[in-house]
Design a protein around this motif. Structure first.
Motif, PDB file in Angstrom:
ATOM      1  N   PHE A  50     -84.019 -98.914  -4.972  1.00 41.40           N
ATOM      2  CA  PHE A  50     -83.141 -99.960  -5.471  1.00 41.40           C
ATOM      3  C   PHE A  50     -83.862-100.818  -6.505  1.00 41.40           C
ATOM      4  CE2 PHE A  50     -80.935-104.167  -4.261  1.00 41.40           C
ATOM      5  CZ  PHE A  50     -80.250-104.152  -5.453  1.00 41.40           C
ATOM      6  N   SER A  51     -83.526-100.587  -7.767  1.00 39.04           N
ATOM      7  CA  SER A  51     -84.169-101.351  -8.840  1.00 39.04           C
ATOM      8  C   SER A  51     -83.348-102.587  -9.172  1.00 39.04           C
ATOM      9  CB  SER A  51     -84.293-100.483 -10.091  1.00 39.04           C
ATOM     10  OG  SER A  51     -84.552-101.300 -11.214  1.00 39.04           O
ATOM     11  N   PHE A  52     -84.020-103.706  -9.198  1.00 34.46           N
ATOM     12  CA  PHE A  52     -83.372-104.964  -9.571  1.00 34.46           C
ATOM     13  C   PHE A  52     -84.002-105.437 -10.879  1.00 34.46           C
ATOM     14  CE2 PHE A  52     -82.247-109.450  -7.767  1.00 34.46           C
ATOM     15  CZ  PHE A  52     -81.141-109.498  -8.578  1.00 34.46           C
ATOM     16  N   GLY A  53     -84.632-104.510 -11.588  1.00 34.24           N
ATOM     17  CA  GLY A  53     -85.330-104.919 -12.799  1.00 34.24           C
ATOM     18  C   GLY A  53     -85.151-103.932 -13.938  1.00 34.24           C
ATOM     19  N   HIS A  54     -83.951-103.357 -14.047  1.00 32.97           N
ATOM     20  CA  HIS A  54     -83.769-102.388 -15.122  1.00 32.97           C
ATOM     21  C   HIS A  54     -83.790-103.014 -16.501  1.00 32.97           C
ATOM     22  CE1 HIS A  54     -83.743 -98.575 -13.318  1.00 32.97           C
ATOM     23  NE2 HIS A  54     -83.058 -97.997 -14.281  1.00 32.97           N
ATOM     24  N   ALA A  55     -83.689-104.324 -16.547  1.00 29.47           N
ATOM     25  CA  ALA A  55     -83.842-105.008 -17.823  1.00 29.47           C
ATOM     26  C   ALA A  55     -85.161-104.618 -18.472  1.00 29.47           C
ATOM     27  CB  ALA A  55     -83.792-106.512 -17.614  1.00 29.47           C
ATOM     28  N   ALA A  56     -86.168-104.351 -17.671  1.00 33.99           N
ATOM     29  CA  ALA A  56     -87.470-103.997 -18.225  1.00 33.99           C
ATOM     30  C   ALA A  56     -87.346-102.803 -19.170  1.00 33.99           C
ATOM     31  CB  ALA A  56     -88.449-103.672 -17.089  1.00 33.99           C
ATOM     32  N   TYR A  57     -86.615-101.777 -18.742  1.00 34.80           N
ATOM     33  CA  TYR A  57     -86.558-100.545 -19.548  1.00 34.80           C
ATOM     34  C   TYR A  57     -85.607-100.713 -20.730  1.00 34.80           C
ATOM     35  CZ  TYR A  57     -88.251 -99.671 -14.935  1.00 34.80           C
ATOM     36  OH  TYR A  57     -88.925 -99.796 -13.755  1.00 34.80           O
ATOM     37  N   PHE A  58     -84.516-101.406 -20.472  1.00 37.11           N
ATOM     38  CA  PHE A  58     -83.600-101.734 -21.567  1.00 37.11           C
ATOM     39  C   PHE A  58     -84.359-102.511 -22.647  1.00 37.11           C
ATOM     40  CE2 PHE A  58     -80.626-104.869 -23.387  1.00 37.11           C
ATOM     41  CZ  PHE A  58     -79.660-104.016 -23.899  1.00 37.11           C
ATOM     42  N   GLY A  59     -85.110-103.506 -22.189  1.00 36.58           N
ATOM     43  CA  GLY A  59     -85.856-104.355 -23.117  1.00 36.58           C
ATOM     44  C   GLY A  59     -86.933-103.584 -23.860  1.00 36.58           C
ATOM     45  N   ILE A  60     -87.630-102.726 -23.152  1.00 37.03           N
ATOM     46  CA  ILE A  60     -88.693-101.959 -23.817  1.00 37.03           C
ATOM     47  C   ILE A  60     -88.076-101.084 -24.911  1.00 37.03           C
ATOM     48  CG2 ILE A  60     -90.361-100.095 -23.510  1.00 37.03           C
ATOM     49  CD1 ILE A  60     -91.041-101.325 -20.792  1.00 37.03           C
ATOM     50  N   GLY A  61     -86.931-100.464 -24.591  1.00 42.48           N
ATOM     51  CA  GLY A  61     -86.265 -99.652 -25.601  1.00 42.48           C
ATOM     52  C   GLY A  61     -85.938-100.470 -26.835  1.00 42.48           C
ATOM     53  N   ALA A  62     -85.314-101.614 -26.616  1.00 42.50           N
ATOM     54  CA  ALA A  62     -84.884-102.434 -27.744  1.00 42.50           C
ATOM     55  C   ALA A  62     -86.085-102.982 -28.505  1.00 42.50           C
ATOM     56  CB  ALA A  62     -84.000-103.574 -27.234  1.00 42.50           C
ATOM     57  N   TYR A  63     -87.064-103.487 -27.762  1.00 49.42           N
ATOM     58  CA  TYR A  63     -88.195-104.138 -28.431  1.00 49.42           C
ATOM     59  C   TYR A  63     -89.088-103.149 -29.164  1.00 49.42           C
ATOM     60  CZ  TYR A  63     -88.063-109.116 -27.824  1.00 49.42           C
ATOM     61  OH  TYR A  63     -87.746-110.433 -27.980  1.00 49.42           O
ATOM     62  N   THR A  64     -89.297-101.984 -28.592  1.00 50.72           N
ATOM     63  CA  THR A  64     -90.128-101.003 -29.282  1.00 50.72           C
ATOM     64  C   THR A  64     -89.485-100.652 -30.617  1.00 50.72           C
ATOM     65  OG1 THR A  64     -90.661-100.114 -27.121  1.00 50.72           O
ATOM     66  CG2 THR A  64     -91.275 -98.793 -29.023  1.00 50.72           C
ATOM     67  N   THR A  65     -88.189-100.367 -30.575  1.00 48.62           N
ATOM     68  CA  THR A  65     -87.487-100.032 -31.805  1.00 48.62           C
ATOM     69  C   THR A  65     -87.571-101.182 -32.803  1.00 48.62           C
ATOM     70  OG1 THR A  65     -85.939 -98.883 -30.363  1.00 48.62           O
ATOM     71  CG2 THR A  65     -85.336 -99.087 -32.669  1.00 48.62           C
ATOM     72  N   ALA A  66     -87.317-102.390 -32.306  1.00 49.61           N
ATOM     73  CA  ALA A  66     -87.283-103.543 -33.206  1.00 49.61           C
ATOM     74  C   ALA A  66     -88.649-103.782 -33.838  1.00 49.61           C
ATOM     75  CB  ALA A  66     -86.828-104.784 -32.437  1.00 49.61           C
ATOM     76  N   PHE A  67     -89.688-103.736 -33.011  1.00 44.57           N
ATOM     77  CA  PHE A  67     -91.026-103.999 -33.526  1.00 44.57           C
ATOM     78  C   PHE A  67     -91.407-102.955 -34.563  1.00 44.57           C
ATOM     79  CE2 PHE A  67     -95.619-103.306 -33.324  1.00 44.57           C
ATOM     80  CZ  PHE A  67     -96.069-104.571 -33.655  1.00 44.57           C
ATOM     81  N   LEU A  68     -91.187-101.693 -34.229  1.00 44.41           N
ATOM     82  CA  LEU A  68     -91.567-100.631 -35.156  1.00 44.41           C
ATOM     83  C   LEU A  68     -90.750-100.706 -36.437  1.00 44.41           C
ATOM     84  CD1 LEU A  68     -92.144 -97.626 -32.744  1.00 44.41           C
ATOM     85  CD2 LEU A  68     -93.823 -99.104 -33.855  1.00 44.41           C
ATOM     86  N   LEU A  69     -89.513-101.145 -36.324  1.00 46.07           N
ATOM     87  CA  LEU A  69     -88.655-101.240 -37.505  1.00 46.07           C
ATOM     88  C   LEU A  69     -89.053-102.424 -38.377  1.00 46.07           C
ATOM     89  CD1 LEU A  69     -86.086-100.521 -39.117  1.00 46.07           C
ATOM     90  CD2 LEU A  69     -84.827-102.002 -37.562  1.00 46.07           C
TER      91      LEU A  69
END
Ligand SMILES: Nc1ncnc2c1ncn2[C@@H]1O[C@H](COP(=O)(O)OP(=O)(O)OP(=O)(O)O)[C@@H](O)[C@H]1O
Ligand SMILES: Nc1ncnc2c1ncn2[C@@H]1O[C@H](COP(=O)(O)OP(=O)(O)OP(=O)(O)O)[C@@H](O)[C@H]1O
Ligand SMILES: [Mg+2]
Ligand SMILES: [Mg+2]
Lengths: 244, 387, 233, 282, 353
Positions: free
Chosen positions: E80-99
């Motif tokens: 039971f994950s109550f922290g999926h924001a972590a992966y959503f955020g990593i996806g968004a932030y990695t893309t944003a930073f690299l872009l």
């Protein structure tokens, strides 16, 4: 050289000493019965052998190899397979799927082949009629046999059975006992079985170990052990002695 | 790009302006005021006969709730544009504004920001975004200048300024600009302590900020944390000449004089303000208070100005076509009701280059503008030790 | 009649497990229910106390009808079930478990705490121990003792000897006798048919959710069909 | 010194807020996401009572505690009792819904303006080289009293033992005649009442906004886990640890959120003692 | 004495095995049909829907991806994950930073985002499992990791602190930079492709040996280990898949909304959305998250719109801020109370009878 060698095994839970310096050896093809009062540490012994948790002290050897603390799934792959006292079916799967998974985990592919083999195991354990039923809501006795079927599907060399007969009525015990005898005869499977049902212990085991408060109290021939006064007073009770 | 408004001709009857504010969520106080102010500005234009050069076309306000969330801001902005908004105003939170600015840019619809301090919103080479309020950097810099001037005029001496700022981008950008300017002016800003605005007690931070014997404590933060700081100050009772808010969101609120210990007496704050010396401003503020039931916050005044700028642009450009409207707004000069160094006039990034702050002080339970002198309604008190 | 079960049907998730079962228990009786696994013995007991939903029929205890969801109310009337898995309060001490047992006691006469301790001396020694750290057999004793604290008129026991060593099994059956001697009726489900038929006055044989045989316990024990299925081995 | 004192007192407040959370988890095994919102609700009730009746803020406890108890009991009866057997995420979702509901109803009724309740005679006092406000000291004492009261209730009374029985094994409790659903209602009511008491104490030194309780949600979770879920005295110690870590962490890691230090400590403890500091291994 | 004969327990249906196989393959056929429907809907929806509704449709896709991701780990993996924001955020932030800071195309960023998020999911789960955290403790540990990431990013200058990233606007459509003019249906089409990929991954995973083993592990870890299944490995595999898919949602979010900040990316609202979507649709079912997303994503908009265009007699309600959220909350609660197994879950268990 014995197949399974347990040497000075101890286990403590917090302050509780569940196993004290247990040493047992089991020869290839032998059937060893383990008896002992409730809480004597029988299940804990299985748990320590199969890597459910590490022993506090002592060693376990399988076939001369030190397997102390090895993980359960690795041991299972090496043919050291156990069943559970409280049934643990994969509740959302059918009986057939439960067994198929076990076959597959041995590396059998493709799925069809694994399923055919699983079906054979179900036939052998008399469960063929339940194959398509979801295992979580099977009757206790059927779950109990499914537990055994799943273990057999692993083609074990050493089978550790934790009260496979508990909860079965006498008429249902016979076929299971037959099956186990046949397993030894045809497949040469070595077995250690925990059981409270003395008739079964007498019938099946070559040798018996009696445990008390975590330690081995008596060991030897079935009739000898069951006649031991210490065993009677700690485990069988004097009524049993009277009745026998 | 989708164009809003009609076909750009003179046959427009109703021109839609979209207002995006946080009507719910943590900043709903401001959002609701701002939404009301936008309606007021629209009503005023309509009551005066609409946009004259567009044959008296009337304005229609579509108010939307951003909930303070950037993605809601975005989807609401998109919806408003799709429904034909000729221009947008908004939105309070910088994150939300940044998002709306991107939408406006991609759709080619002008977006006039009322409140949103983040400098970087206008550093994206956007051509459709404008901002009335001073950016965080401008406010920090002006804050330092005005503090220096007040100290000098009062003949006091301030060597060391302790600084407390909320750790988010707003606090940090204000602080950095302030510190840079203060250094030029020969004041020591030390130590500077950042804090989490969600904390429930800030006494440790206050004590740290005072550790080097500060003469003045400067504070950049929001209402709630500002109040916590004032409570900590009053319990520590330090030997301070003054507490000086820099773009502080709390120290110029009427509510602060109710909530703060000792009524917040003597607190100073350099922030954008309604121009209390301007009759028109005061008339608007009075009308607002009458209609809304609460004193007008400066955020609402900025919204009023933002909507008025758009109306002005419509009048000047004589077109409701979004592209032409954008050009008209870029060229507009408009007399705002907030304190400004002259008319609202946008530089090429879209920033109102005349935006400035004024200094207010809590005096006798009232919040009075005290500096610069030309817009002041009372004299400042300095030193103004707080209790 | 203390307990009257009439044409009861019940099961889980709409699937019928018990088909029109009728049985009764008179005051002061020990009645045994034996049957293969999955015959529905536990379901029967759970249905009686209202833990499991009835699809039809009726259960009457002291002439009052019991319905689904009523287990805490029937316990207050002196009808108590010791379930298969004991359902002890593992994080409470032995003493607290017993204390809670008397929750539903009201004004009823029954075993006193002291009498219970005499019946199960081990519990007296372990008053302060957490229930979950007791061995299986001790837990079974505690579960029965806890129920007795509620001064039941009718005690339902679900396989009290499963998994117990032969010695403890004897102890439990002794306790059941002692309980009956105090006038408490017992309805007991057991795998251990030989011993339970010895103990009981009457018995029912349950098969696939129906009563296959019923009658005097001793007679049933002598019936060859029963012997073949339950007493052999 | 200031950091230590503040940390200690703030810790008291955290444990005050976490108390209801831990109780509800311990018995009902529900992660009550609405705990913060209930604290906020209690703050508004305090405000309404104090400004409406003009009584001393602490007298408001006489109203917030029972009113919150009733609200909690109603929530349990209507929303949670029907899904007590559902998996943990389903229950969590209900409490998320409740949290959203409460916060926005407060917004609707009281409007968005921050409100405050003044504690007469509140002032800073010097104490071991630090300065603290009286209202916070009272809140700390309140936390101690609440812990003691809950502890006595759970450990020394019959109904408390019944609550713990239900926590340990609901089926067993039902079979010996305990009305389990009623105990659930009682427990959730108590949890809400604890949130009510917390709300009143906290209202005297913080601004009252619909989201004022939610800011404590994160820390409250951490406190509950540190203290061992369901362990009432544990929540007090957990609260103190969090309070101190937060204050000292702010000193050690300036520029970073002090909560970061809290989470680091949280994870360290979680890994070292998965059942919380006082958790008993089962 | 009655005289019925004594029988051994008989299975209710002697042909159970055959039935099991038949339902299995009919299930599979349905899955393909539904997948086809998703594709058709995905292609045609932009032509049917008014442009303004497209952003709602996008939200459906984003929620669905998050729900599918969460469901893999929590529904099928049993963690039971109550922290999926972590992966959503990593996806968004990695893309944003690299872009923004490196100038890499979001497609590349997406790839890295998926890899990092999968890695993070594996790492976090490894730590939590290594220390034997279970149930609520596991949930709160994952929650703590997400929060730590949020606080870390908020305090990190290189990642723009609390300001976050804004995607630079490019005029016109550029496939290379994953940016299209506002309201372009291409976003939706790309989203649909992501969605279908995520559904296919779930489908194939569930059918694969690894998937079966994972379900076995979820049902009973100990028993799985006893028949030779490496428990930890399978848990980590499913956690990694879950993190990766959730990261896809992050990238899609970023490119569509063109903005990300720590609160959106790592705040608990993101975790909640993933859970709400899956729970409403049906945890542990293939189609649950998508169905959940179709219900949940437009819900708050519907509530808002309903209030905006309130009928005459309710007009006093419109303009009351917060009311729409209250309505949203009530609908959510009612949904869960009426269908505790979720929509698809309830449907399946009804049909099983
Ligand atoms: N994980 C554990 N943590 C703490 N104590 C344990 C654990 N597992 C077993 N014990 C304790 O160790 C002792 C031995 O238990 P074990 O399960 O091995 O008994 P057993 O001989 O199998 O009994 P039974 O015949 O009733 O199954 C018991 O006192 C039990 O309470
Ligand atoms: N909670 C449940 N949900 C679904 N089916 C159940 C449940 N409990 C029992 N069953 C089913 O009901 C049938 C009867 O079960 P029950 O437990 O009453 O049998 P029993 O006679 O007590 O068997 P045992 O001797 O194994 O305890 C079995 O087929 C079982 O699978
Ligand atoms: Mg055992
Ligand atoms: Mg049974």
């Amino acid at each position: 050289m014995s197949l399974l060698e347990i040497d000075g095994l101890s286990k403590t839970f917090g302050g509780l000493q569940a196993l004290r310096d247990v040493s047992i050896s089991v020869d290839e093809g032998e059937i060893l019965g383990v008896i002992g009062a409730n809480g004597a540490g029988k299940t804990t012994l299985f748990n320590c052998i199969t890597g459910a948790f590490p022993p506090s002290a002592g060693r376990v050897h399988l076939d001369g190899k030190d397997i102390t603390g090895a993980r359960m799934h690795v041991l299972a792959q090496h043919g050291l397979v156990r069943t559970f006292q409280l049934m643990r079916p994969f509740g959302t799967m059918t009986a057939l799927e439960n067994v198929t998974i076990a076959v597959q985990s041995r590396g059998v592919r493709p799925e069809r082949k694994a399923r055919d083999e699983a079906m054979e195991v179900l036939l052998r354990t008399g469960l063929e009629g339940w194959a398509g039923n979801v295992s979580g809501s099977l009757p206790t006795a059927v779950q109990k046999r499914l537990e055994l079927a799943r273990a057999l599907a692993m083609r074990p060399r050493v089978l550790l059975l934790d009260e496979v007969l508990a909860g079965l009525v006498p008429a249902e015990r016979a076929p299971v006992l037959e099956l186990l005898a046949e397993l030894r005869k045809n497949d040469g499977v070595t077995m250690v079985f925990i059981e409270h049902i003395m008739a079964a212990v007498r019938q099946l085991s070559d040798r018996v170990v009696m445990m008390d408060q975590g330690a081995v109290l008596a060991e030897g021939d079935v009739d000898e052990v069951l006649a031991d006064p210490r065993v009677i007073s700690a485990y069988l009770g004097k009524e049993y002695g009277d009745a026998a | 790009a989708v164009t809003g408004g009609g076909s750009g001709g003179g046959d427009v009857e109703e021109i839609v302006i979209g207002a995006l504010h946080p009507l719910s969520g943590a900043n709903a106080v401001d959002g609701q005021q701002m939404s009301y102010a936008a309606q007021m500005a629209v009503d005023e234009v309509n009551d005066a006969g609409g946009i004259a050069c567009l044959d008296g076309a009337t304005l229609k306000l579509e108010a939307a709730d951003t909930k303070g969330e950037p993605e809601t801001g975005q989807s609401e902005a998109t919806r408003l544009i799709q429904e034909g908004a000729a221009a947008l105003v908004g939105s309070f939170q910088s994150g939300t504004s940044a998002n709306i600015a991107a939408v406006a840019e991609r759709n080619g619809v002008p977006f006039v920001m009322d409140v949103s301090a983040l400098d970087s919103i206008l550093q994206q080479d956007y051509t459709y975004s404008f901002r009335i309020q001073p950016s965080g950097g401008m406010m920090g810099e002006r804050g330092a200048t005005f503090l220096d001037e007040i100290v000098k005029e009062a003949g006091a001496e301030v060597d060391t300024i302790g600084y407390l700022y909320e750790q988010g981008n707003y606090g940090a950008s204000v602080y950095e600009a302030f510190a840079a300017e203060a250094a030029e002016l020969g004041m020591n800003v030390t130590p500077a302590i950042s804090y989490d605005p969600a904390s429930s007690d800030l006494s440790t931070q206050v004590q740290q900020a005072l550790a080097e014997g500060a003469d003045v404590l400067a504070v950049s933060g929001y209402y709630r944390d500002g109040l916590l700081i004032s409570q900590a100050i009053s319990s520590i009772a330090p030997d301070l000449q003054a507490v000086f808010g820099v773009a502080n969101g709390g120290y110029d609120q009427q509510q602060f004089t109710v909530d703060a210990p000792n009524g917040g007496e003597g607190y100073l704050n350099a922030n954008y303000q309604i121009d209390v010396t301007n009759e028109r401003s005061m008339a608007v503020a009075d009308a607002f208070e009458e209609g809304f039931g609460e004193p007008m916050r400066t955020s609402a005044a900025l919204t009023y100005d933002a909507v008025s700028v758009i109306a002005e642009g419509l009048e000047q450009g004589c077109s409701a076509d979004t592209v032409e409207l954008r050009d008209a707004i870029a060229a507009t000069e408009y007399e705002p009701i907030v304190v400004n160094d002259g008319p609202v006039k946008f530089d090429k990034t879209g920033q109102n280059e005349n935006a400035t702050v004024s200094v207010v002080q809590v005096q006798g339970g009232k919040i009075l503008t005290v500096y610069p002198t030309d817009v002041a309604e009372a004299d400042f008190v300095f030193p103004a030790p707080v209790k | 009649m203390l307990l009257e079960v009439e044409n009861i049907r019940s099961g889980y998730h709409g699937l019928e497990i018990l088909h029109e079962i009728t049985l009764h228990v008179d005051p002061g009786e020990i009645v045994a229910v034996v049957g293969a696994n999955g015959a529905g013995k536990s379901t029967l007991l759970k249905t009686i106390v209202g833990e499991t939903k009835q699809f039809g029929g009726a259960v009457r205890y002291q002439d009052k009808t019991i319905s689904f969801g009523g287990s805490h109310q029937v316990a207050r009337q002196g009808l108590m079930l010791v379930p298969e898995h004991r359902a002890l309060f593992g994080t409470l001490t032995v003493e607290e478990n017993l204390q809670m047992g008397s929750w539903a006691r009201r004004e009823r006469e029954g075993f006193t705490e002291q009498e219970i301790m005499e019946l199960f001396p081990i519990l007296d020694e372990r008053r302060a121990q957490y229930a979950e750290t007791m061995s299986g057999g001790q837990q079974q004793m505690l579960a029965i003792a806890r129920a007795l604290m509620g001064a039941p008129k009718l005690l339902l026991l679900d396989e009290p000897s499963t998994g117990l060593s032969p010695k403890l099994t004897w102890d439990v059956f002794h306790a059941v006798k002692a309980i009956r001697e105090r006038g408490v009726s017992v309805l007991i489900v057991e795998q251990n048919a030989r011993q339970v038929l010895d103990l009981a006055d009457r018995a029912y044989v349950l098969e696939s959710g129906s009563v296959a045989l019923d009658g005097d316990a001793k007679e049933l024990a002598a019936d060859e069909r029963v012997q073949a299925a339950y007493l052999g081995g | 010194m200031q950091a230590l004192t503040t940390g200690f007192l703030t810790g008291g407040i955290y444990s005050l807020i976490a108390m209801g959370l831990t109780l509800v988890y311990g018995v009902l095994h529900i992660i009550n996401f609405a705990n913060g919102a209930m604290v906020a609700l209690a703050m508004y009730i305090t405000y309404a009572v104090v400004s409406g009746l003009g009584i001393h803020p602490y007298m408001a406890l006489l109203i917030t505690v029972p009113v919150m108890f009733i609200i909690g009991a109603l929530l349990q009866t209507t929303l949670l009792n029907p899904i007590m057997r559902a998996p943990i995420h389903t229950q969590l979702l209900i409490t998320i819904g409740v949290a959203l509901g409460i916060e926005n109803i407060l917004l609707l009724v009281f409007g968005p303006n921050p409100l405050s309740v003044r504690l007469p005679g509140n002032q800073g006092i010097h104490f071991l080289g630090a300065t603290v406000e009286l209202s916070r000291i009272y809140a700390f004492i309140g936390a101690l009293v609440l812990v003691a009261a809950l502890w006595v209730l759970l450990r020394k009374t019959r109904i408390g033992t019944a609550i713990r029985s239900v926590a340990a094994n609901p089926e067993g409790a039902r079979l010996i005649g305990i009305n389990v659903k009623r105990i659930y209602v009682l427990t959730f009511g108590l949890g809400a009442a604890a949130a009510g008491a917390a709300g009143t104490f906290v209202a005297t030194f913080t601004t009252i906004e619909p989201t004022a309780g939610a800011v404590f949600n994160l820390t409250a979770f951490v406190v509950v886990v540190l203290g061992g879920m369901g362990n009432v005295p544990g929540a007090l110690v957990g609260g103190l640890i969090v309070g101190l870590t937060e204050q000292l962490g702010g000193l050690i890691l300036p520029g970073q959120s002090p909560l970061l230090a809290v989470f680091v400590v949280f994870l360290v403890v979680l890994f070292a003692k998965p059942q919380g500091i006082f958790g008993r291994a089962s | 004495m009655t005289t019925a004969s004594i029988r051994r327990p008989e299975p209710p249906t002697a042909t159970g095995a055959i039935i099991a196989n038949r339902t299995n393959s009919s299930h599979r056929r349905w899955n393909w049909i539904l997948l086809g429907l998703v594709a058709v809907a995905g292609i045609s929806l932009p032509f049917i829907l008014p442009a303004a509704e497209l952003s709602v449709a996008m939200r459906v896709i984003i929620y669905a991806l998050m729900g599918i991701g969460w469901n893999l780990m929590s529904g099928f993996g049993g963690m039971f994950s109550f922290g999926h924001a972590a992966y959503f955020g990593i996806g968004a932030y990695t893309t944003a930073f690299l872009l923004v800071d490196v100038g890499l195309s979001p497609w590349v960023g997406m790839l890295f985002g998926v890899i990092f998020a999968a890695g993070a999911a594996v790492g976090i789960s490894y730590l939590a499992l290594r220390y034997k955290l279970k149930g609520a403790y596991f949930a709160l540990a994952t929650f703590a990791f997400a929060e730590m990431l949020r606080l870390f990013v908020t305090g990190n200058k290189a990642l723009n602190g609390s300001v976050g990233f804004t995607v630079p606007v490019i005029r016109g459509d550029t496939w290379g930079m994953f940016q299209f003019s506002a309201g372009s249906p291409i976003y939706f089409w790309i989203g649909t492709v992501f969605l279908i990929i995520a559904l296919l991954i779930t489908m194939f995973f569930l059918r694969s040996r690894a998937g079966r083993f994972t379900i076995a592990v979820r049902d009973d870890e100990m028993a799985a280990a006893a028949i030779g299944i490496p428990v930890l490995r399978h848990k980590l595999i499913v956690a990694g898949l879950s993190g990766g898919i959730t990261a896809l949602a992050g990238t899609l979010y970023l490119q569509f909304y063109m903005f990300i900040d720590p609160e959106i990316a790592f705040g608990h609202a993101a975790s909640n959305n993933a859970i709400v979507t899956a729970v409403v649709g049906g945890v542990g079912t293939l189609w649950g998250p998508l169905v959940g997303a179709i219900i949940v994503a437009p819900l708050s908009d519907l509530a808002t719109t309903a209030l905006r265009n309130a009928p005459e007699w309710l007009s006093f309600l419109s303009g009351q801020s917060g009311l729409d959220v209250v309505i949203y909350a009530i609908i959510l609660i009612v949904c869960v109370l009426v269908l505790p197994k979720g929509i698809v879950g309830t449907f399946l268990s009804r049909r099983r009878k």
